[in-house]
Motif scaffolding. Sequence first.
Motif, short mmCIF file in Angstrom:
data_model
loop_
_atom_site.label_atom_id
_atom_site.label_comp_id
_atom_site.label_asym_id
_atom_site.label_seq_id
_atom_site.Cartn_x
_atom_site.Cartn_y
_atom_site.Cartn_z
N PRO A 88 -17.76 20.98 -29.65
CA PRO A 88 -18.66 20.04 -30.34
C PRO A 88 -19.34 20.65 -31.56
O PRO A 88 -19.44 19.99 -32.61
N GLY A 89 -19.78 21.89 -31.47
CA GLY A 89 -20.45 22.54 -32.60
C GLY A 89 -19.49 22.83 -33.74
O GLY A 89 -19.79 22.60 -34.91
N ALA A 90 -18.31 23.34 -33.41
CA ALA A 90 -17.32 23.63 -34.44
C ALA A 90 -16.83 22.34 -35.10
O ALA A 90 -16.62 22.30 -36.31
N SER A 91 -16.69 21.27 -34.31
CA SER A 91 -16.28 19.97 -34.88
C SER A 91 -17.33 19.44 -35.84
O SER A 91 -16.99 18.94 -36.91
N GLY A 92 -18.58 19.54 -35.44
CA GLY A 92 -19.66 19.08 -36.32
C GLY A 92 -19.73 19.88 -37.61
O GLY A 92 -19.91 19.30 -38.69
N SER A 93 -19.57 21.18 -37.51
CA SER A 93 -19.60 22.01 -38.72
C SER A 93 -18.42 21.71 -39.62
O SER A 93 -18.56 21.66 -40.84
N LEU A 94 -17.25 21.52 -39.02
CA LEU A 94 -16.07 21.20 -39.82
C LEU A 94 -16.21 19.84 -40.49
O LEU A 94 -15.87 19.68 -41.66
N LEU A 95 -16.73 18.87 -39.77
CA LEU A 95 -16.96 17.54 -40.36
C LEU A 95 -17.95 17.64 -41.51
O LEU A 95 -17.72 17.09 -42.59
N THR A 104 -15.71 23.87 -48.15
CA THR A 104 -16.21 25.22 -48.32
C THR A 104 -16.67 25.77 -46.97
O THR A 104 -17.42 25.13 -46.25
N ARG A 105 -16.20 26.96 -46.61
CA ARG A 105 -16.53 27.64 -45.36
C ARG A 105 -16.02 26.87 -44.13
O ARG A 105 -16.64 26.90 -43.07
N ALA A 106 -14.87 26.21 -44.27
CA ALA A 106 -14.29 25.47 -43.15
C ALA A 106 -13.40 26.34 -42.28
O ALA A 106 -12.98 25.92 -41.21
N PRO A 109 -14.90 27.27 -38.44
CA PRO A 109 -14.83 26.17 -37.48
C PRO A 109 -13.40 25.74 -37.15
O PRO A 109 -13.09 25.44 -36.00
N ALA A 110 -12.52 25.75 -38.15
CA ALA A 110 -11.12 25.38 -37.90
C ALA A 110 -10.45 26.41 -36.98
O ALA A 110 -9.68 26.03 -36.09
N LEU A 111 -10.76 27.67 -37.16
CA LEU A 111 -10.22 28.72 -36.30
C LEU A 111 -10.72 28.57 -34.86
O LEU A 111 -9.95 28.72 -33.91
N VAL A 112 -12.01 28.28 -34.71
CA VAL A 112 -12.58 28.09 -33.37
C VAL A 112 -11.90 26.91 -32.67
O VAL A 112 -11.51 27.00 -31.50
N LEU A 113 -11.72 25.81 -33.38
CA LEU A 113 -11.08 24.63 -32.78
C LEU A 113 -9.63 24.91 -32.43
O LEU A 113 -9.14 24.50 -31.37
#
Length: 158
Positions: A88-95, A104-106, A109-113
């Motif tokens: 949920p946190g990585a999805s929110g940051s990526l969104l 920028t800086r995606a 979060p993309a790696l975590v997901l």
Amino acid sequence: MAGAAVTAVLQFATHSIDGDYVLTALGVILGMAAMSTTLLGLQAFLGMAGSALGGALMMLLGNPLSGLATGPHWLPDGWATIGQLLPPGASGSLLRTNAFFDGTRAGLPALVLTAWIVIGVAFVLLADRRGRRSVVSQSDATDSTEAADASHLASVSS
């Protein structure tokens, strides 16, 4: 399809997000895949206990620690870090980064997901392998039982 539809509603119907539609939709799709694959893997590997564990991990721990409503920088450091390592946190940051900051800086979060998707698929494969081993064991037991029955019938008929 669901990620593309959600992004279309958020961007074109409610105008709550902006930015490149395709980039944002890909991020939402990655987030949905990470969460659903992880839950599917836990359920396949642990059964109902996996469903409960996945639900607790995503909803009870992941959602409050995601910082989605305000941003993770408003959470205490340790908790914010844990929250960004959950889907949920990585999805929110990526969104957020795709919709408002042109990606920028995606990367993190993309790696975590992606890691959560790999973990979910690994659990499914482990559950499948465990299931095949039990089927092979059962068929071996059936074969030995049939062989024993055949030898018993041969000895009785002679």
